[in-house]
Design a protein around this motif. Structure first.
Motif, PDB file in Angstrom:
ATOM      1  N   GLU A 137       0.859  -1.177   0.000  1.00  0.00           N
ATOM      2  CA  GLU A 137       0.000   0.000   0.000  1.00  0.00           C
ATOM      3  C   GLU A 137       0.895   1.227   0.000  1.00  0.00           C
ATOM      4  O   GLU A 137       1.712   1.401   0.898  1.00  0.00           O
ATOM      5  CB  GLU A 137      -0.866   0.007   1.276  1.00  0.00           C
ATOM      6  N   HIS A 138       0.750   2.025  -1.023  1.00  0.00           N
ATOM      7  CA  HIS A 138       1.602   3.198  -1.096  1.00  0.00           C
ATOM      8  C   HIS A 138       0.764   4.424  -1.344  1.00  0.00           C
ATOM      9  O   HIS A 138      -0.300   4.339  -1.950  1.00  0.00           O
ATOM     10  CB  HIS A 138       2.626   3.057  -2.226  1.00  0.00           C
ATOM     11  N   ASP A 139       1.298   5.530  -0.888  1.00  0.00           N
ATOM     12  CA  ASP A 139       0.659   6.802  -1.178  1.00  0.00           C
ATOM     13  C   ASP A 139       1.181   7.283  -2.527  1.00  0.00           C
ATOM     14  O   ASP A 139       2.086   8.104  -2.618  1.00  0.00           O
ATOM     15  CB  ASP A 139       0.994   7.801  -0.063  1.00  0.00           C
ATOM     16  N   ILE A 140       0.614   6.669  -3.574  1.00  0.00           N
ATOM     17  CA  ILE A 140       1.151   6.933  -4.904  1.00  0.00           C
ATOM     18  C   ILE A 140       0.501   8.169  -5.476  1.00  0.00           C
ATOM     19  O   ILE A 140      -0.728   8.260  -5.561  1.00  0.00           O
ATOM     20  CB  ILE A 140       0.898   5.733  -5.842  1.00  0.00           C
TER      21      ILE A 140
ATOM     22  N   GLN B 157      11.682   5.828  -4.364  1.00  0.00           N
ATOM     23  CA  GLN B 157      11.602   5.199  -3.040  1.00  0.00           C
ATOM     24  C   GLN B 157      10.588   4.053  -3.047  1.00  0.00           C
ATOM     25  O   GLN B 157      10.846   2.975  -2.508  1.00  0.00           O
ATOM     26  CB  GLN B 157      11.201   6.242  -1.999  1.00  0.00           C
ATOM     27  N   ILE B 158       9.446   4.308  -3.677  1.00  0.00           N
ATOM     28  CA  ILE B 158       8.420   3.257  -3.720  1.00  0.00           C
ATOM     29  C   ILE B 158       8.910   2.063  -4.542  1.00  0.00           C
ATOM     30  O   ILE B 158       8.744   0.900  -4.156  1.00  0.00           O
ATOM     31  CB  ILE B 158       7.108   3.819  -4.319  1.00  0.00           C
ATOM     32  N   LEU B 159       9.537   2.383  -5.654  1.00  0.00           N
ATOM     33  CA  LEU B 159      10.051   1.308  -6.502  1.00  0.00           C
ATOM     34  C   LEU B 159      11.020   0.449  -5.711  1.00  0.00           C
ATOM     35  O   LEU B 159      10.998  -0.785  -5.778  1.00  0.00           O
ATOM     36  CB  LEU B 159      10.748   1.911  -7.729  1.00  0.00           C
ATOM     37  N   TRP B 160      11.890   1.115  -4.972  1.00  0.00           N
ATOM     38  CA  TRP B 160      12.883   0.369  -4.211  1.00  0.00           C
ATOM     39  C   TRP B 160      12.222  -0.491  -3.147  1.00  0.00           C
ATOM     40  O   TRP B 160      12.599  -1.625  -2.923  1.00  0.00           O
ATOM     41  CB  TRP B 160      13.886   1.352  -3.579  1.00  0.00           C
ATOM     42  N   GLU B 161      11.218   0.090  -2.513  1.00  0.00           N
ATOM     43  CA  GLU B 161      10.483  -0.649  -1.490  1.00  0.00           C
ATOM     44  C   GLU B 161       9.865  -1.911  -2.093  1.00  0.00           C
ATOM     45  O   GLU B 161       9.904  -2.994  -1.498  1.00  0.00           O
ATOM     46  CB  GLU B 161       9.371   0.250  -0.951  1.00  0.00           C
ATOM     47  N   GLU B 162       9.307  -1.732  -3.284  1.00  0.00           N
ATOM     48  CA  GLU B 162       8.676  -2.863  -3.949  1.00  0.00           C
ATOM     49  C   GLU B 162       9.700  -3.927  -4.347  1.00  0.00           C
ATOM     50  O   GLU B 162       9.477  -5.114  -4.145  1.00  0.00           O
ATOM     51  CB  GLU B 162       7.945  -2.384  -5.214  1.00  0.00           C
ATOM     52  N   LEU B 163      10.819  -3.455  -4.897  1.00  0.00           N
ATOM     53  CA  LEU B 163      11.810  -4.414  -5.379  1.00  0.00           C
ATOM     54  C   LEU B 163      12.459  -5.189  -4.240  1.00  0.00           C
ATOM     55  O   LEU B 163      12.856  -6.337  -4.405  1.00  0.00           O
ATOM     56  CB  LEU B 163      12.905  -3.691  -6.169  1.00  0.00           C
ATOM     57  N   THR B 164      12.562  -4.546  -3.089  1.00  0.00           N
ATOM     58  CA  THR B 164      13.258  -5.214  -1.986  1.00  0.00           C
ATOM     59  C   THR B 164      12.292  -5.929  -1.056  1.00  0.00           C
ATOM     60  O   THR B 164      12.680  -6.373   0.018  1.00  0.00           O
ATOM     61  CB  THR B 164      14.078  -4.202  -1.168  1.00  0.00           C
TER      62      THR B 164
END
Lengths: 332, 475
Positions: free
Chosen positions: B261-264, B293-300
């Motif tokens: 869940e992200h504040d996209i 930052q969100i991308l990184w969160e998703e990838l990791t």
């Protein structure tokens, strides 16, 4: 009448032109130095026996005659002992010991005659092949001039030098003592050719150390058998020399002899600029390689890595902007 | 008054408007907004210079006049030309039997057999590497028919690292810094690592010039963290980087779904693909950093937890890291220089490199030092020497108590693996020189004499110098 004279003259000139070889030989023989016959040295004339007759050497009647004033003069009586001597002196003709006394340069002429006599005597002795005579620094003309105190012309001294050099070619095992002694007289006191550099030796680790110089750079090069690695002041070749040309010239001795992959180079270099340093290393590498493989000398000589380039920066002169550059010309 | 608008192009007309407007407007006080109603002040009597009889100081000949019919280069045109990467030369010979790096030969054993041989890059690899800007104009790609690189010992080692990470099922990370002499192949080794990782299905990220991040040529803005120090985000650079990443990893991004869940910002649905997310950042530089930052969160996200498909391992590389190991050229509000580690993007890389931030799905963080445009960073130099000594089980050189070291760099480099690139072996030199010959760039026979000569003159097989000496040098 005139025409016949001209014709004769022309004929003579033609004959002279046609017989040039003959003329030349004649001329040459005339230019040979007149030396005494073999075995005889330069001798003084035979002693002369004097008689009381004053005109002993004249032929016929004397043109002038000294008339003496009586025998019993007070002048003669007082000096009895010298009486006979004086009488002789009046008759004597002094003959110099050297036949070249009346030349302008008697000592030099004597030397030259002596040398040519020696050469004539030992002409038949075997000589060394051309170019292999021992290197000798002969006295310079100035030194010789000071020694003999005579005005020696360059041409004459060159003739002496030619004789000396020919004598120097006599085979060392057969050279007579007389010749050796004579040659010694003409040698300079210091013989620079006898100062041989110490041969470079390979130490226990297989290194040959040599020093090379160029301009103001000095390089100490250690060459050891290896696979083509190179360190200069503890840096790699590419780190030290940015230019490919400098790298190549530093290792030119190895490259020209196709030894790049057979030796490792470790060099310390100080002073000057990069190009000078590269050439200094090249000289050091060449010398060190010669210690490893003496047979490469002609190849290395041809590659130009054995001779020190003596050129330096020319000094600045007063009145000039640089060594040679003149200030700009200004109209007043 | 005639209209200044040009009938053909708006741009020129605007330019004209700007220039003419300033020229025409009468001088008045800048503070007043009311139009100047007064008459124009009387003109001063201009002092007219007497026209001199001389024509000019320089001798005018026809030769001296410059041809002015060419237009001057546009802004950025020359830089573009300078930075242009040409990957093909149609004049070069096609090398027969040049194999590509592919999934089939991408194992340590297979690659070990191919050592000292030149391998090409396949079309997809080339596209991805090009998108990552991994090719550089100075690397001589424009000499050959198609991009190819030498498989050297270090390449095999790197592949071994990649395999080791994969064998760990996501628990392993390799953190490394490549350094070595100029022209020793650090950047190309990085490129090979990117190519191999990309073929293995890894997510690849590459920052081609760390210098661009620190020389203050791109925008920056402070980001305050609650209770923490001020950091700085570089929006435009992040935007550009996101575009590169999107182009290089398109196949992965389109398959991966957003799982958390992200504040996209924008209208993205919760189950959208990551490609859509990245697109948001690419389109708007202002959103680039949050998107990153969100991308990184998703990838990791650990693969087990993620609902949007298993996350691939990540290969994150940066060239020229010496530039981020010092103070940057940016200034803070007090006009003091900002440390490069306070810039968020470099900081992210440093966090990963130092191991403070982990990669739960495994991966590799690979930095390379640049020697041709070296930034002075004595702390990095010392740290590299220390780490290498520790790695080789030698006594490491101590930190000099009289020298002021950069604490940030000291901490960042603690425990980072280093690899020093040296010259090629003679075998590898033979391989690359034969490739040159088969491409028609060396006319001579490649003999062992020629190889050893090039090897020695290249300072012991420095590959860039071999290329310079044999291929690029004009005799």
């Amino acid at each position: 009448m005139e025409s016949s004279t001209i014709r004769r003259g022309v004929r003579r000139a033609i004959a002279a032109c046609q017989n040039t070889p003959k003329r030349r030989t004649l001329h040459q023989s005339a230019r040979c130095l007149a030396t005494p016959a073999q075995g005889e040295g330069v001798k003084a004339a035979a002693p002369i026996r004097f008689r009381s007759d004053r005109n002993q050497f004249s032929k016929g009647r004397p043109r002038a005659q000294l008339i003496e004033e009586g025998d019993g003069g007070s002048f003669r009586r007082g000096r009895d002992g010298r009486d006979g001597e004086n009488r002789i002196l009046k008759n004597i003709r002094i003959v110099p010991a050297s036949p070249s006394y009346f030349t302008a340069t008697p000592k030099m002429t004597d030397d030259m005659l002596h040398l040519s006599q020696l050469l004539r005597r030992y002409q038949t002795l075997p000589v060394l092949p051309p170019g292999e005579a021992p290197r000798v620094a002969w006295k310079t003309r100035q030194q010789y001039k000071i020694e003999v105190l005579e005005p020696v012309r360059a041409k004459d001294y060159n003739m002496i030098l030619t004789l000396l050099k020919r004598l120097n070619y006599i085979h060392p095992s057969l050279i007579p003592a007389e010749v050796t002694q004579t040659l010694e007289k003409y040698k300079r006191l210091v013989q620079p050719h006898l100062n041989k550099p110490k041969p470079i030796e390979i130490d226990q680790y297989g290194r040959a150390k040599a020093v090379g110089k160029r301009k103001t750079s000095t390089a100490a090069v250690f060459l050891v058998e290896g696979d083509g690695q190179c360190l200069i002041n503890n840096k790699s070749l590419t780190n030290y020399f940015g230019r490919l040309h400098d790298r190549e010239s530093a290792l030119w001795g190895l490259k020209a002899t196709e030894r790049l992959d057979k030796y490792n180079v470790w060099a310390l270099v100080r002073g000057g600029g990069l190009t000078g340093q590269a050439d200094a290393i090249a000289l050091g590498v060449g010398k060190a390689l010669l210690a490893h493989e003496p047979d490469l000398k002609p190849a290395l000589r041809k590659a130009g890595v054995l001779t020190r380039d003596p050129r330096r920066v020319e000094r600045k002169k007063p009145g000039k902007l640089k060594a040679r550059k003149m200030p700009a010309w200004v109209k007043r | 008054m005639a209209s200044l608008a040009c009938p053909r192009c708006l741009r020129r007309s605007l330019q004209d408007l700007e220039t003419t407007a300033t020229a025409i407007r009468p001088q008045r006080a800048a503070f007043s907004t009311s139009p100047s109603l007064s008459a124009n002040p009387p003109k001063k009597k201009a002092v007219v210079a007497k026209p001199s009889t001389r024509q000019g100081s320089a001798l005018r000949l026809t030769k001296n006049t410059r041809a002015t019919n060419t237009r001057p280069p546009a802004v950025g045109e020359r830089k573009e030309l300078r930075k242009k990467v040409v990957l093909s030369n149609t004049n070069a010979l096609e090398v027969l039997g040049l194999n590509d790096l592919s999934k089939e030969n991408l194992s340590s054993d297979a690659l070990h057999a191919l050592e000292a041989k030149v391998m090409g890059f396949g079309d997809t690899s080339v596209d991805r590497l090009r998108a990552l800007k991994a090719f550089k104009p100075t690397q001589g790609w424009n000499l050959f028919r198609r991009p190819a690189s030498l498989v050297r010992k270090e390449t095999t080692h790197l592949l071994g690292d990649i395999e080791w990470v994969e064998a760990g099922q996501g628990s392993r990370t390799v953190r490394k810094v490549l350094y070595g002499e100029r022209g020793s192949g650090k950047s190309v080794l990085q490129l090979q690592a990117l190519a191999m990782a990309s073929l293995k299905g890894w997510f690849v990220i590459h920052i081609p010039e760390a210098m661009d991040l620190t020389i203050a040529h791109t925008s920056y803005q402070p980001v305050t963290t609650p209770g923490g120090p001020t950091r700085y985000a570089q929006a435009h650079f992040a935007c550009k980087l996101l575009r590169n990443i999107r182009d290089a990893n398109n196949h992965l991004l389109s398959n991966l779904r957003i799982s958390g869940e992200h504040d996209i910002p924008g209208q993205l649905k919760p189950g959208a693909s990551l490609l859509g997310l990245v697109d948001v950042g690419v389109k708007e530089p202002a959103r680039a950093w949050p998107v990153w930052q969100i991308l990184w969160e998703e990838l990791t996200l650990p693969s087990a937890q993620s609902k949007g498909g298993p996350r691939p391992p990540i290969m994150f590389t940066m060239d020229g890291i010496d530039h981020i190991m010092r103070l940057s050229a940016y200034l803070n509000a007090e006009a003091q220089p900002i440390h490069a580690h306070d810039l968020l993007l470099p900081r992210h890389f440093i966090e990963l490199l130092s191991g403070r931030e982990t990669l739960p799905n495994g991966g590799m963080v690979l930095g390379a030092v640049s020697e041709s445009n070296r930034a002075a960073s004595h702390t990095l130099d010392h740290a590299l020497a220390r780490n290498e000594a520790i790695q080789n089980e030698l006594t490491p050189p101590a930190w000099d108590p009289w020298v002021k070291y950069d604490k940030n760099v000291q901490d960042a480099m603690e425990g980072v693996g280093v690899q020093r690139l040296q010259g090629l072996s003679k075998e590898e030199a033979r391989g690359i020189m034969e490739y040159y010959a088969r491409s028609g760039l060396i006319r001579k026979a490649v003999t062992s004499g020629l190889i050893s000569e090039a090897w020695t003159l290249a300072g012991g097989g420095i590959i860039g110098e071999i290329e310079k000496g044999t291929v690029k040098a004009r005799v």
